[in-house]
Write a protein that holds these residues in place. Sequence first.
Motif, PDB file in Angstrom:
ATOM      1  N   ILE A  54      46.605  45.140  38.225  1.00  9.39           N
ATOM      2  CA  ILE A  54      46.372  43.716  37.958  1.00  9.39           C
ATOM      3  C   ILE A  54      47.265  42.856  38.840  1.00  9.39           C
ATOM      4  N   ALA A  78      45.848  42.861  42.387  1.00 11.93           N
ATOM      5  CA  ALA A  78      44.663  42.010  42.524  1.00 11.93           C
ATOM      6  C   ALA A  78      45.048  40.540  42.553  1.00 11.93           C
ATOM      7  N   GLU A  79      45.990  40.166  41.719  1.00 10.52           N
ATOM      8  CA  GLU A  79      46.434  38.770  41.671  1.00 10.52           C
ATOM      9  C   GLU A  79      47.030  38.335  42.999  1.00 10.52           C
ATOM     10  N   THR A 136      41.016  44.106  45.555  1.00 12.10           N
ATOM     11  CA  THR A 136      40.065  43.119  45.055  1.00 12.10           C
ATOM     12  C   THR A 136      40.157  43.004  43.534  1.00 12.10           C
ATOM     13  N   ARG A 137      39.801  41.857  43.034  1.00 15.17           N
ATOM     14  CA  ARG A 137      39.802  41.683  41.578  1.00 15.17           C
ATOM     15  C   ARG A 137      38.752  42.579  40.921  1.00 15.17           C
ATOM     16  N   ARG A 138      37.697  42.867  41.668  1.00 10.11           N
ATOM     17  CA  ARG A 138      36.695  43.783  41.128  1.00 10.11           C
ATOM     18  C   ARG A 138      37.288  45.167  40.921  1.00 10.11           C
ATOM     19  N   ALA A 141      40.409  45.905  40.362  1.00 10.80           N
ATOM     20  CA  ALA A 141      41.309  45.850  39.208  1.00 10.80           C
ATOM     21  C   ALA A 141      40.528  45.821  37.906  1.00 10.80           C
ATOM     22  N   ALA A 142      39.416  45.070  37.885  1.00 11.96           N
ATOM     23  CA  ALA A 142      38.614  44.991  36.669  1.00 11.96           C
ATOM     24  C   ALA A 142      38.003  46.343  36.327  1.00 11.96           C
ATOM     25  N   TRP A 150      47.984  36.521  30.535  1.00  8.39           N
ATOM     26  CA  TRP A 150      47.755  36.426  31.980  1.00  8.39           C
ATOM     27  C   TRP A 150      46.896  35.225  32.324  1.00  8.39           C
ATOM     28  N   ARG A 151      45.888  34.960  31.523  1.00  7.29           N
ATOM     29  CA  ARG A 151      45.047  33.791  31.770  1.00  7.29           C
ATOM     30  C   ARG A 151      45.824  32.491  31.617  1.00  7.29           C
TER      31      ARG A 151
END
Length: 423
Positions: free
Chosen positions: A272, A275-276, A281-283, A285-286, A330-331
């Motif tokens: 995470i 990715a941040e 990529t955020r993908r 990490a997701a 995190w959000r």
Amino acid sequence: MVPASGVSPVTSRLGWLDALRGGAALAVALHHGSYVYLPGLRVRMADWFDPGLFGVLVFFLVSGYVVPASLERRGSVRGFWIGRFFRIYPLLAVTCFLAVLPFLLGVLGLRAGLEQYSPATALLAHMTMLQDVLNVPNAMNVLWTLSYEMAFYLLIVALFVVGGHRRSAPAAVVLTVVALVAVTLTAGGLLTGAHAPAALLSRTVGTGPVVAVTAAALLVAIGAGVSRRPAPRAAGGLLGGLVAAVLVTVNGRISAWEGLVMLATMFTGTAIHRAEHGQITRRAAAVTGAVVLAGALAAGVWNAAPYGRHAQLVWCGAVLAAAGAFAAAWRLRHRRFPGWATGLGTISFSVYLFHPLLLMVAAQFLGVSGREDAVGFGFFVLILLAVSWASQRWIEAPAQRLGRRLTRPPARDARLEPQPIAS
């Protein structure tokens, strides 16, 4: 980028991490405190939620998020190990001494039969911080998590010295797959009895020899790992990673699948972070987070099946709650968090290590255990916070300042330094 609130990214990031640390430490302390002060509530809660497991999983996510970043920011294995030592060992040494002091005075026995082990073995195992994967009982019940923290440190150093440190996402997935294989073999009866991996090495050759060999291997691994020469540094890092992987897989007190899930959780936190910061990529990490979450849930449900739906619910509830809490914080990372929440995060490691000692005093010396005492529970929390504040001020902070002086890092916000499991 400066967020809309006007809070700098550094400040807001510290806020959300501190809030997570503080909440997780308090959850573990309240969980253990309920056994002493609110046994009725604890019995009612036992069938649907485990606050202690929730707190531990949050700690592991936070550690995964910040600790590898610290190593890479320093760019120095030597600086990393010195920083870890001065952040963990001074307070750990003080609290372990207080935990065994009643035994040394002839007042109480040690927990979990620790007195049955030779003093040299017990002391050496705790000095490695790997006692939970060395088949040596923990001097305090909460210390088992530090063994998995140490294993994680050894693994990330191993990846760092060979240039594989950015492969956090694949590492998390591989660990999850191996955990699922382990729980499948266990559930199928192939890893039971003499073939069970739990404490396999210690049961085969003896705990003392395993502790001695591990301590010697770590001394060589860390000593070589801090070398300025590439070959010894790589060899030392890999040796430490190998020791961690073997002990977690075949010699842990808890099941191999569970230990592997704990490590996968930490590497998920790292993914995470990457990715941040645009390293993956955020993908990716997701997908990593989804695989680890699904694998952790599946492994826990499968393992708990013989114990009924309540056991499955407890595991799943803690895993989902930890993932949800981390995701929510995190959000909100660009928002300013209340001072009390970030302050609790600052003292969280002291909260984590001192609460078992206060509960030992309450149960063993004051005779509190066994009756509902909500008022006493409240006093326990207040005393814990006061003691933890003093501990952070006079034990943790001076030790951390000394560690920073020894490593002489470039100027930066010292609060960005990663904390051990409960801080």
